[in-house]
Design an enzyme around this catalytic site. Structure first.
Site, PDB file in Angstrom:
ATOM      1  N   PHE A   1     -10.590  11.616  16.615  1.00  0.00           N
ATOM      2  CA  PHE A   1     -11.787  11.481  17.464  1.00  0.00           C
ATOM      3  C   PHE A   1     -11.447  11.341  18.950  1.00  0.00           C
ATOM      4  O   PHE A   1     -12.242  11.712  19.800  1.00  0.00           O
ATOM      5  CB  PHE A   1     -12.648  10.297  16.981  1.00  0.00           C
ATOM      6  CG  PHE A   1     -13.530  10.659  15.822  1.00  0.00           C
ATOM      7  CD1 PHE A   1     -12.989  10.930  14.577  1.00  0.00           C
ATOM      8  CD2 PHE A   1     -14.909  10.757  15.974  1.00  0.00           C
ATOM      9  CE1 PHE A   1     -13.794  11.291  13.504  1.00  0.00           C
ATOM     10  CE2 PHE A   1     -15.730  11.117  14.915  1.00  0.00           C
ATOM     11  CZ  PHE A   1     -15.171  11.379  13.672  1.00  0.00           C
TER      12      PHE A   1
ATOM     13  N   ARG B   1      -2.411  -1.944  -3.656  1.00  0.00           N
ATOM     14  CA  ARG B   1      -3.639  -1.175  -3.441  1.00  0.00           C
ATOM     15  C   ARG B   1      -3.598   0.075  -4.326  1.00  0.00           C
ATOM     16  O   ARG B   1      -2.621   0.804  -4.350  1.00  0.00           O
ATOM     17  CB  ARG B   1      -3.724  -0.740  -1.982  1.00  0.00           C
ATOM     18  CG  ARG B   1      -4.954   0.086  -1.725  1.00  0.00           C
ATOM     19  CD  ARG B   1      -4.754   1.096  -0.644  1.00  0.00           C
ATOM     20  NE  ARG B   1      -5.933   1.923  -0.518  1.00  0.00           N
ATOM     21  CZ  ARG B   1      -5.978   3.011   0.212  1.00  0.00           C
ATOM     22  NH1 ARG B   1      -4.929   3.406   0.879  1.00  0.00           N
ATOM     23  NH2 ARG B   1      -7.072   3.728   0.266  1.00  0.00           N
TER      24      ARG B   1
ATOM     25  N   ARG C   1     -11.914  16.361   6.036  1.00  0.00           N
ATOM     26  CA  ARG C   1     -12.713  16.620   4.822  1.00  0.00           C
ATOM     27  C   ARG C   1     -14.103  17.105   5.205  1.00  0.00           C
ATOM     28  O   ARG C   1     -14.701  16.590   6.148  1.00  0.00           O
ATOM     29  CB  ARG C   1     -12.846  15.356   3.974  1.00  0.00           C
ATOM     30  CG  ARG C   1     -11.553  14.863   3.397  1.00  0.00           C
ATOM     31  CD  ARG C   1     -11.817  13.653   2.492  1.00  0.00           C
ATOM     32  NE  ARG C   1     -10.588  13.022   2.066  1.00  0.00           N
ATOM     33  CZ  ARG C   1     -10.288  11.737   2.273  1.00  0.00           C
ATOM     34  NH1 ARG C   1     -11.151  10.936   2.865  1.00  0.00           N
ATOM     35  NH2 ARG C   1      -9.145  11.253   1.860  1.00  0.00           N
TER      36      ARG C   1
ATOM     37  N   GLY D   1     -13.410   6.132   9.960  1.00  0.00           N
ATOM     38  CA  GLY D   1     -12.026   6.288  10.408  1.00  0.00           C
ATOM     39  C   GLY D   1     -11.647   7.749  10.268  1.00  0.00           C
ATOM     40  O   GLY D   1     -12.465   8.638  10.504  1.00  0.00           O
TER      41      GLY D   1
ATOM     42  N   GLY E   1     -10.799   8.895   7.306  1.00  0.00           N
ATOM     43  CA  GLY E   1     -11.727   9.028   6.183  1.00  0.00           C
ATOM     44  C   GLY E   1     -12.901   8.102   6.472  1.00  0.00           C
ATOM     45  O   GLY E   1     -12.695   7.005   6.979  1.00  0.00           O
TER      46      GLY E   1
ATOM     47  N   ASN F   1       0.870  -1.173   0.000  1.00  0.00           N
ATOM     48  CA  ASN F   1       0.000   0.000   0.000  1.00  0.00           C
ATOM     49  C   ASN F   1       0.912   1.230   0.000  1.00  0.00           C
ATOM     50  O   ASN F   1       1.445   1.619   1.036  1.00  0.00           O
ATOM     51  CB  ASN F   1      -0.881  -0.036   1.258  1.00  0.00           C
ATOM     52  CG  ASN F   1      -1.863   1.119   1.317  1.00  0.00           C
ATOM     53  OD1 ASN F   1      -1.795   2.044   0.504  1.00  0.00           O
ATOM     54  ND2 ASN F   1      -2.764   1.085   2.270  1.00  0.00           N
TER      55      ASN F   1
ATOM     56  N   GLU G   1      -8.473  -4.806   4.965  1.00  0.00           N
ATOM     57  CA  GLU G   1      -8.360  -4.456   3.548  1.00  0.00           C
ATOM     58  C   GLU G   1      -7.218  -5.214   2.873  1.00  0.00           C
ATOM     59  O   GLU G   1      -7.321  -5.595   1.710  1.00  0.00           O
ATOM     60  CB  GLU G   1      -8.161  -2.941   3.422  1.00  0.00           C
ATOM     61  CG  GLU G   1      -9.401  -2.185   3.886  1.00  0.00           C
ATOM     62  CD  GLU G   1      -9.192  -0.690   4.086  1.00  0.00           C
ATOM     63  OE1 GLU G   1      -8.719  -0.305   5.174  1.00  0.00           O
ATOM     64  OE2 GLU G   1      -9.479   0.082   3.174  1.00  0.00           O
TER      65      GLU G   1
ATOM     66  N   HIS H   1     -12.952   2.963  -0.254  1.00  0.00           N
ATOM     67  CA  HIS H   1     -12.947   1.971   0.836  1.00  0.00           C
ATOM     68  C   HIS H   1     -13.641   0.676   0.402  1.00  0.00           C
ATOM     69  O   HIS H   1     -14.148  -0.068   1.246  1.00  0.00           O
ATOM     70  CB  HIS H   1     -13.692   2.480   2.095  1.00  0.00           C
ATOM     71  CG  HIS H   1     -13.064   3.642   2.784  1.00  0.00           C
ATOM     72  ND1 HIS H   1     -13.790   4.707   3.261  1.00  0.00           N
ATOM     73  CD2 HIS H   1     -11.769   3.904   3.100  1.00  0.00           C
ATOM     74  CE1 HIS H   1     -12.981   5.581   3.828  1.00  0.00           C
ATOM     75  NE2 HIS H   1     -11.742   5.123   3.744  1.00  0.00           N
TER      76      HIS H   1
ATOM     77  N   GLY I   1     -11.105   2.636  12.423  1.00  0.00           N
ATOM     78  CA  GLY I   1     -10.631   3.214  13.689  1.00  0.00           C
ATOM     79  C   GLY I   1     -11.728   3.710  14.613  1.00  0.00           C
ATOM     80  O   GLY I   1     -11.809   3.313  15.774  1.00  0.00           O
TER      81      GLY I   1
HETATM   82  P1  ADP Z   1      -7.547   5.942   8.387  1.00  0.00           P
HETATM   83  O1  ADP Z   1      -8.703   6.518   7.653  1.00  0.00           O
HETATM   84  O2  ADP Z   1      -6.352   6.835   8.406  1.00  0.00           O
HETATM   85  O3  ADP Z   1      -7.237   4.498   8.047  1.00  0.00           O
HETATM   86  P2  ADP Z   1      -8.362   4.880  10.977  1.00  0.00           P
HETATM   87  O4  ADP Z   1      -9.347   3.899  10.502  1.00  0.00           O
HETATM   88  O5  ADP Z   1      -7.105   4.399  11.598  1.00  0.00           O
HETATM   89  O6  ADP Z   1      -8.036   5.981   9.897  1.00  0.00           O
HETATM   90  O7  ADP Z   1      -9.104   5.824  12.047  1.00  0.00           O
HETATM   91  C1  ADP Z   1      -8.505   6.897  12.684  1.00  0.00           C
HETATM   92  C2  ADP Z   1      -9.489   7.426  13.731  1.00  0.00           C
HETATM   93  O8  ADP Z   1      -9.865   6.341  14.569  1.00  0.00           O
HETATM   94  C3  ADP Z   1      -8.933   8.516  14.637  1.00  0.00           C
HETATM   95  O9  ADP Z   1      -9.856   9.577  14.705  1.00  0.00           O
HETATM   96  C4  ADP Z   1      -8.801   7.854  15.997  1.00  0.00           C
HETATM   97  O10 ADP Z   1      -9.211   8.700  17.013  1.00  0.00           O
HETATM   98  C5  ADP Z   1      -9.712   6.648  15.931  1.00  0.00           C
HETATM   99  N1  ADP Z   1      -9.066   5.497  16.561  1.00  0.00           N
HETATM  100  C6  ADP Z   1      -8.199   4.671  15.998  1.00  0.00           C
HETATM  101  N2  ADP Z   1      -7.805   3.712  16.864  1.00  0.00           N
HETATM  102  C7  ADP Z   1      -8.408   3.961  18.022  1.00  0.00           C
HETATM  103  C8  ADP Z   1      -8.419   3.344  19.318  1.00  0.00           C
HETATM  104  N3  ADP Z   1      -7.693   2.256  19.581  1.00  0.00           N
HETATM  105  N4  ADP Z   1      -9.192   3.897  20.267  1.00  0.00           N
HETATM  106  C9  ADP Z   1      -9.934   4.983  20.002  1.00  0.00           C
HETATM  107  N5  ADP Z   1      -9.978   5.603  18.802  1.00  0.00           N
HETATM  108  C10 ADP Z   1      -9.229   5.109  17.826  1.00  0.00           C
END
Ligand code: ADP
Length: 397
Positions: A283, A90, A240, A209, A211, A7, A385, A179, A330
């Site tokens: 978040f 990817r 975004r 996440g 995104g 990726n 993924e 996605h 996430g």
């Molecule tokens: P990406 O789109 O970059 O792949 P992710 O799916 O990793 O993003 O999501 C990132 C978001 O998920 C962030 O806002 C973060 O706060 C939240 N997040 C990721 N892992 C955790 C965790 N273990 N506990 C709480 N929030 C998480």
């Protein structure tokens, strides 16, 4: 059979080596700061971690370092590159040129060059990643697996924009969705978990996440999705804006003296949760700030949940019902308050969640957080993924 999944980002390269018999991850890692000072490889295998700080002026050096780590005497997992049977790459955008995954060859790479403007931050990186892998492993079969493929089953009424039709014909301006590997994976996993065939289910998959996108999956096929021509559309995200009236964006651009291209960057990088809260795109930071009384952080969280809720309702309407809602990525996997906010007041769908189950910590397993009498199953399913990319690559062979 072993598949290496790559990726490539503009300055990073993530990888996983997957054993396709067991679908287990044999090794994985990340090259960061490619082309920038301070580049670093982090490689994980057999419970051990190798960190190498070494110059990576281009993706070529990154790929060489990855292959060296995979075959390393102490941290390696294979004796030579011959043990890698194929490489899956990817790719973010496909345009209409690729409606499904494709093998790397001269022709497909030429098309990749032609469509790279569709995702200017991502697709050129994928091309560089493919070329770097080809330089190191010239004869290896390689697959191009697109974020968009799963969404090509959308009906035309869902993917068309109400613009001059000739511009669709001339430039393929339409909703593509992103996605896709994640929406495909979690919708299939949901069916397996529920002991049903995908054909029997109407599912709304929420990939939340940094995104975020939401998809309607009817009978195993995507029938609508929230992201659009680019990943900018849909629910508001980390940075975004999500859906916005173009005239509002034009107005901001005029007032702030931004060109069209700068306005696009503004909508992609400075808006969303970050823009509304003024605190962060993450978040975890937003929740911390909101719990300390930061009203704009709370507003950003409220707007996010409200927008997701409207997509869920819209897709339930589009599919004439919904059997299952899946949360992944996430935020979807780790943030009970966001899931609760999206799922509240959904009695009209017969949907409730069990708040105790919703609060349980993420174990990495599939969790059913549906309320006792809920007519709609609410599942948390960790996405994968890379595994979809590896599976699709094997299928191409
Ligand atoms: P990406 O789109 O970059 O792949 P992710 O799916 O990793 O993003 O999501 C990132 C978001 O998920 C962030 O806002 C973060 O706060 C939240 N997040 C990721 N892992 C955790 C965790 N273990 N506990 C709480 N929030 C998480």
């Amino acid at each position: 059979m072993k598949v290496l999944v790559i990726n490539s980002g503009s300055s990073s390269l993530k990888y996983q080596l997957i054993d396709m018999e067991t679908e287990a991850v044999i090794a994985k890692g990340l090259c960061e700061r490619i082309g920038i000072e301070g580049s670093k490889l982090t490689h994980k295998a057999n419970g051990k971690e190798l960190v190498k700080e070494e110059a990576m002026p281009t993706h070529n050096e990154a790929v060489s370092l990855v292959l060296a780590a995979l075959t390393d005497g102490e941290y390696g997992v294979i004796k030579s590159m011959d043990e890698i049977d194929a490489v899956g790459h990817r790719v973010v955008a496909s345009g209409e040129a690729f409606k499904k995954p494709a093998l790397v060859c001269e022709k497909t790479m030429q098309i990749m060059e032609e469509i790279k403007d569709l995702a200017p931050l991502h697709n050129p990186a994928a091309i560089i990643g493919v070329k770097a892998c080809l330089a190191a492993m010239p004869k290896k079969p390689m697959g191009l697996v697109f974020d968009t493929s799963f969404h090509f089953t959308m009906p035309k009424k869902a993917y068309m924009y109400a613009i001059d039709y000739t511009h669709y014909e001339k430039y393929q301006i339409r909703r593509y969705g992103y996605h896709g590997t994640s929406h495909k994976f979690v919708s299939e996993e949901a069916a397996k978990y529920l002991g049903k065939k995908p054909a029997e289910l109407k599912i709304v998959t929420c990939h939340l996440g940094n995104g975020s996108s939401i998809s309607a999956v009817d009978g195993g096929k995507c029938v609508d999705t929230s992201m659009g021509f680019t990943p900018l559309a849909g629910v508001p995200m980390g940075t975004r804006s999500g859906d916005i009236d173009f005239a509002a964006a034009e107005y901001v651009a005029k007032k702030e003296g931004l060109s069209i291209s700068e306005a696009n960057t503004y909508l992609n990088k400075k808006c969303g949760m970050l823009g509304v809260s003024g605190v962060s795109s993450d978040f975890r930071d937003l929740r911390a700030a909101a719990s300390e009384g930061n009203e704009r952080a709370q507003l950003a969280l409220d707007m996010f949940a409200y927008s997701c809720k409207k997509y869920v309702g819209g897709y339930a309407a589009a599919m004439n019902g919904v059997d299952c809602i899946v949360f992944t990525a996430g935020v979807g996997e780790n943030t009970p308050s966001v899931r609760a906010a999206i799922c509240e007041n959904m009695q009209y769908l017969g949907l409730t969640i069990d708040e105790e189950k919703n609060q349980e910590p993420n174990t990495g397993a599939i969790r059913d957080i549906s309320g006792k009498d809920s007519k709609v199953k609410v599942l948390i399913i960790p996405t994968n993924e890379e595994l979809v990319i590896a599976r699709e690559t094997v299928e191409l062979l």
